[in-house]
Design an enzyme around this catalytic site. Structure first.
Site, PDB file in Angstrom:
ATOM      1  N   TRP A 101       5.021  -0.606  -9.248  1.00 19.59           N
ATOM      2  CA  TRP A 101       5.043  -1.847  -8.458  1.00 19.59           C
ATOM      3  C   TRP A 101       5.327  -3.063  -9.310  1.00 19.59           C
ATOM      4  O   TRP A 101       6.034  -3.987  -8.873  1.00 19.59           O
ATOM      5  CB  TRP A 101       3.754  -1.980  -7.639  1.00 19.59           C
ATOM      6  CG  TRP A 101       3.660  -0.873  -6.633  1.00 19.59           C
ATOM      7  CD1 TRP A 101       2.772   0.149  -6.619  1.00 19.59           C
ATOM      8  CD2 TRP A 101       4.548  -0.650  -5.516  1.00 19.59           C
ATOM      9  NE1 TRP A 101       3.031   0.998  -5.566  1.00 19.59           N
ATOM     10  CE2 TRP A 101       4.106   0.532  -4.873  1.00 19.59           C
ATOM     11  CE3 TRP A 101       5.656  -1.315  -5.001  1.00 19.59           C
ATOM     12  CZ2 TRP A 101       4.740   1.050  -3.734  1.00 19.59           C
ATOM     13  CZ3 TRP A 101       6.296  -0.804  -3.864  1.00 19.59           C
ATOM     14  CH2 TRP A 101       5.835   0.364  -3.254  1.00 19.59           C
ATOM     15  N   ASP A 170      -0.275  -9.387  -7.729  1.00 24.35           N
ATOM     16  CA  ASP A 170      -0.118  -8.450  -6.611  1.00 24.35           C
ATOM     17  C   ASP A 170      -1.391  -7.611  -6.612  1.00 24.35           C
ATOM     18  O   ASP A 170      -1.611  -6.806  -7.518  1.00 24.35           O
ATOM     19  CB  ASP A 170       1.121  -7.583  -6.823  1.00 24.35           C
ATOM     20  CG  ASP A 170       1.224  -6.447  -5.802  1.00 24.35           C
ATOM     21  OD1 ASP A 170       0.389  -6.372  -4.881  1.00 24.35           O
ATOM     22  OD2 ASP A 170       2.150  -5.618  -5.945  1.00 24.35           O
ATOM     23  N   LYS A 194      -4.264  -1.184   2.905  1.00 20.64           N
ATOM     24  CA  LYS A 194      -5.135  -0.339   2.081  1.00 20.64           C
ATOM     25  C   LYS A 194      -6.585  -0.752   2.327  1.00 20.64           C
ATOM     26  O   LYS A 194      -7.287  -0.103   3.069  1.00 20.64           O
ATOM     27  CB  LYS A 194      -4.737  -0.446   0.615  1.00 20.64           C
ATOM     28  CG  LYS A 194      -3.270   0.022   0.427  1.00 20.64           C
ATOM     29  CD  LYS A 194      -2.772  -0.228  -0.939  1.00 20.64           C
ATOM     30  CE  LYS A 194      -1.272  -0.257  -1.031  1.00 20.64           C
ATOM     31  NZ  LYS A 194      -0.588   0.954  -0.614  1.00 20.64           N
TER      32      LYS A 194
HETATM   33  C1  LIG Z   1       0.489  -2.493  -5.787  1.00 19.23           C
HETATM   34  C2  LIG Z   1       1.494  -2.459  -4.668  1.00 19.23           C
HETATM   35  N1  LIG Z   1       2.383  -3.459  -4.560  1.00 19.23           N
HETATM   36  C3  LIG Z   1       3.297  -3.477  -3.571  1.00 19.23           C
HETATM   37  C4  LIG Z   1       3.367  -2.477  -2.637  1.00 19.23           C
HETATM   38  C5  LIG Z   1       4.391  -2.548  -1.546  1.00 19.23           C
HETATM   39  O1  LIG Z   1       3.725  -2.889  -0.402  1.00 19.23           O
HETATM   40  P1  LIG Z   1       4.367  -3.008   1.048  1.00 19.23           P
HETATM   41  O2  LIG Z   1       4.640  -1.627   1.501  1.00 19.23           O
HETATM   42  O3  LIG Z   1       3.292  -3.719   1.806  1.00 19.23           O
HETATM   43  O4  LIG Z   1       5.609  -3.825   0.920  1.00 19.23           O
HETATM   44  C6  LIG Z   1       2.447  -1.420  -2.700  1.00 19.23           C
HETATM   45  C7  LIG Z   1       2.492  -0.326  -1.694  1.00 19.23           C
HETATM   46  O5  LIG Z   1       1.862   0.671  -1.803  1.00 19.23           O
HETATM   47  C8  LIG Z   1       1.499  -1.413  -3.736  1.00 19.23           C
HETATM   48  O6  LIG Z   1       0.611  -0.413  -3.841  1.00 19.23           O
END
Ligand SMILES: Cc1ncc(COP(=O)(O)O)c(C=O)c1O
Length: 364
Positions: A101, A170, A194
């Site tokens: 991520w 994030d 989550k």
């Molecule tokens: C740490 C992290 N950042 C970003 C995301 C992407 O999230 P989204 O699916 O809400 O765009 C995730 C998805 O699992 C994640 O775990």
């Protein structure tokens, strides 16, 4: 029958919340319609919206000088929104490339402005987070972006960096499971699916004074000041996700808000790590112990075949979605706030009996 759902997201939600939603679904508080059929400008929905915002502030301990925004596009859209709003001409942004991520956030920021890897964990196969003195902070750095918990690799920052530039985080996969040192942050964001509620909602928290400085030269949905000016009602919000999130936040408050969730997460992930460490080498975690995630416990058995057997037997026993992310394989138990203690106990018990059965009959 409900199973123990260890999915990494969307994920298990508190049963009480699901039952409440079911109960009031057809006739929301006497309105004669469900919450997803009413206007987002109706007094009934406005009360839901305000309550969810207030409960988020209370649970997460968000100070008064920060603004909370309910947005769409998940955390992924915020990968773009953050640099678009904060990153101007002549400034750069450092990104901690700590896993899948963090990598994604950097890629999207670099498509907009001068974003660079302040540290790269890829040569270490993303098995730990950086120490503060490993981070490269450029003189023109506007912020340092971090991913507090890498959901796929199962690593977390045990503490947040102190590096002299504002932090942007994030926090998708450990939102409201640990306190945030707000004085060090300009902005945090995360998808709801989550620890908070259903998919479709992202919650972004920004230092309010920055809203006067954000880039105005953007289409309206991408402007954080525009969302703030309309109290996250610039357009039709993700009403159902906000409504369920409000209920999850009320449930969380009863369990001690962020402090309660932090204790719960350490205790429950600790039980699974103990099962790994006490398995005589049968189970292995690739992650440096001090950086092990309290939300996503990643581990392996001695072989891919045994991993597959583990997953298959676990599923038969009602322990579902334990497969590691397709990019890394292995086993991953996501133990978000709403996972029950019974679920964790069942997993620990299963790990022990699976290991014992393999010792007796290695062919499985
Ligand atoms: C740490 C992290 N950042 C970003 C995301 C992407 O999230 P989204 O699916 O809400 O765009 C995730 C998805 O699992 C994640 O775990």
């Amino acid at each position: 029958m409900r199973v123990h759902n260890f999915c990494a997201g969307p994920c298990t939600l508190p049963l009480e919340v699901l039952e409440e939603v079911q109960e009031e679904f057809l006739d929301f508080r006497g309105a004669g319609m469900s919450v997803i059929e009413m206007s987002h400008r109706s007094p009934e929905y406005e009360a839901v919206h305000e309550e969810a915002l207030a409960l988020f502030r209370e649970n997460a301990g968000v100070p008064d000088d920060f603004t909370i925004l309910f947005l769409q596009g998940g955390a992924t859209l915020q990968f773009a929104v953050v640099p678009m709003n904060l990153l101007g001409e002549g400034s750069s942004a450092g990104y901690v490339r700590s896993g899948t991520w963090g990598k994604g956030a950097l890629k999207d920021a670099a498509a907009w402005g001068d974003a660079y890897a302040a540290w790269d964990g890829e040569p270490l196969s993303f098995t730990r987070m950086p120490a503060d003195d490993e981070l490269e902070i450029r003189p023109n750095a506007r912020y340092l972006h971090l991913t507090s918990n890498e959901t796929i690799e199962g690593i977390r920052m045990p503490s947040f960096p102190e590096v002299g530039v504002p932090l942007v985080g994030d926090m998708s996969s450990d939102y409201l499971s640990r306190p945030v040192p707000w004085e060090r942050f300009d902005l945090v964001y995360g998808g709801a699916q989550k620890n908070l509620g259903p998919a479709g909602l992202a919650v972004l928290v920004i230092r309010t004074s920055l809203l006067d400085e954000t880039n105005r030269d953007l289409p309206s949905y991408l402007r954080l000041d525009a969302h703030a000016g309309k109290n996250s009602l610039l357009n039709t919000p993700a009403m159902f996700a906000i409504y369920v999130t409000g209920k999850v936040l009320r449930w969380m408050k009863e369990l001690g808000a962020v402090a309660g969730m932090e204790e719960r997460a350490a205790r429950r992930s600790g039980a699974v790590y103990d099962a790994i460490d006490g398995s005589g080498g049968f189970y292995r975690s690739p992650v440096e112990p001090a950086h092990r995630s309290h939300m996503n416990v990643v581990f392996r058995t001695p072989s891919d075949e045994l991993d597959a057997a583990f997953l298959e037997r676990a599923a038969r026993e009602g322990l579902r979605n334990l497969k590691g992310h397709r990019s890394v394989g292995g086993i991953r138990a996501s133990i978000y706030n709403a996972m029950t203690d019974e679920g964790v106990d069942a997993l620990v018990g299963f790990m022990s009996s699976f290991r014992d059965s393999m010792a007796e009959d290695p062919a499985g």
